[in-house]
Enzyme design. Structure first.
Site, short mmCIF file in Angstrom:
data_model
loop_
_atom_site.label_atom_id
_atom_site.label_comp_id
_atom_site.label_asym_id
_atom_site.label_seq_id
_atom_site.Cartn_x
_atom_site.Cartn_y
_atom_site.Cartn_z
N ASP A 48 0.79 -1.23 0.00
CA ASP A 48 0.00 0.00 0.00
C ASP A 48 0.82 1.28 0.00
OD1 ASP A 48 0.91 0.09 2.74
OD2 ASP A 48 -0.74 -1.28 3.23
N HIS A 100 6.55 -7.64 -1.69
CA HIS A 100 5.43 -8.05 -2.54
C HIS A 100 5.01 -6.96 -3.53
CE1 HIS A 100 4.13 -11.44 0.46
NE2 HIS A 100 5.26 -11.69 -0.18
N SER A 128 1.95 -13.26 11.59
CA SER A 128 1.89 -14.50 12.38
C SER A 128 3.09 -15.39 12.07
CB SER A 128 0.59 -15.24 12.06
OG SER A 128 0.52 -15.45 10.66
#
Ligand code: ZN
Length: 242
Positions: free
Chosen positions: A106, A121, A192
């Site tokens: 983003d 990414h 996580s």
């Protein structure tokens, strides 16, 4: 909690080569949901799970359906940096933090002022015509009807985002590993640590100040030198003057 914050504050004060690695949890506090989280909505509105839609082969096979999901669920051009983004940018300005490694797409770290950011990414803010290479803004992609096409040649525009089945950009992983191996403090937040490449990166850190900040337990909690199960924004607000 109080002691953990105090320890983190001390370590930040003593460190001069901090590297931060962040997952989806960094962006959720700016109102950007983790598209991987199953909220049931996908099943009602989309025929396939997000992992399938956001894949290279699906993009080539069904660009219209890809873009329907992508524009609906993955673009948040009005999102603003939160206190985690701002604290990391402040630490970079102070010369303490060397790099932010992120899985988010983003651009919020840069919007907060961070300069040395490795976007593992890619970024939704960069988009290119697959035919002639012309670049387009995220607003142009959002404004398009159906499949966004190049106004110059008519080619399909593709976001500079690493889709499932695609490999990371050349050099990004190597650069990330080098930075982590040299860091005196490695802070991992909002992940996580179960998805590639996040999990593997932790193993490259050689120092004694591995900090994990995540709302839930991770498989690496036992290996960390400091674990805080709380909101990133809340933790950083207490440790860094914004
Ligand atoms: Zn073109």
């Amino acid at each position: 909690m109080g002691d953990a914050i105090e320890t983190l504050r001390t370590w930040i004060a003593e460190s001069g080569n901090i590297v931060f690695f962040g997952g989806a949890g960094v962006s959720t506090e700016s109102g950007i949901p983790d598209f991987r989280s199953v909220d049931g909505l996908y099943n009602q509105k989309y025929d396939e799970p997000p992992e399938e839609i956001i894949s290279h082969s699906y993009f080539l096979r069904s660009p219209e359906k890809f873009y329907r999901f992508y524009k609906d669920k993955m673009l948040y051009p009005d999102a603003e940096p939160n206190d985690c983004h701002k604290a990391l940018a402040a630490l970079e300005r102070q010369g303490k933090l060397k790099a932010v490694l992120t899985q988010n797409i983003d651009g919020l770290h840069q919007k907060a002022g961070s300069r040395n950011v490795i976007e593992l990414h890619g970024s939704t803010l960069r988009n290119y015509c697959m035919n002639c290479g012309k670049s387009f803004t995220v607003e142009e992609v959002l404004r398009s009807e159906g499949i966004p096409r190049c106004d110059k040649c008519g080619g399909i525009i593709k976001p500079d985002v690493v889709l499932y089945e695609e490999s990371l950009h050349d050099g990004d992983m190597e650069a990330a590993v080098r930075l982590i191996a040299k860091a005196d403090m490695f802070i991992v937040g909002g992940t996580s640590l179960t998805v590639y490449p996040a999990a593997g990166l932790v193993n490259y850190y050689r120092g004694s100040r591995l900090v994990l900040i995540n709302k839930s337990v991770t498989p690496y909690d036992a290996e960390a030198d400091l674990v805080i199960h709380d909101s990133l924004g809340k933790v950083f607000r207490q440790c860094v003057s914004l």
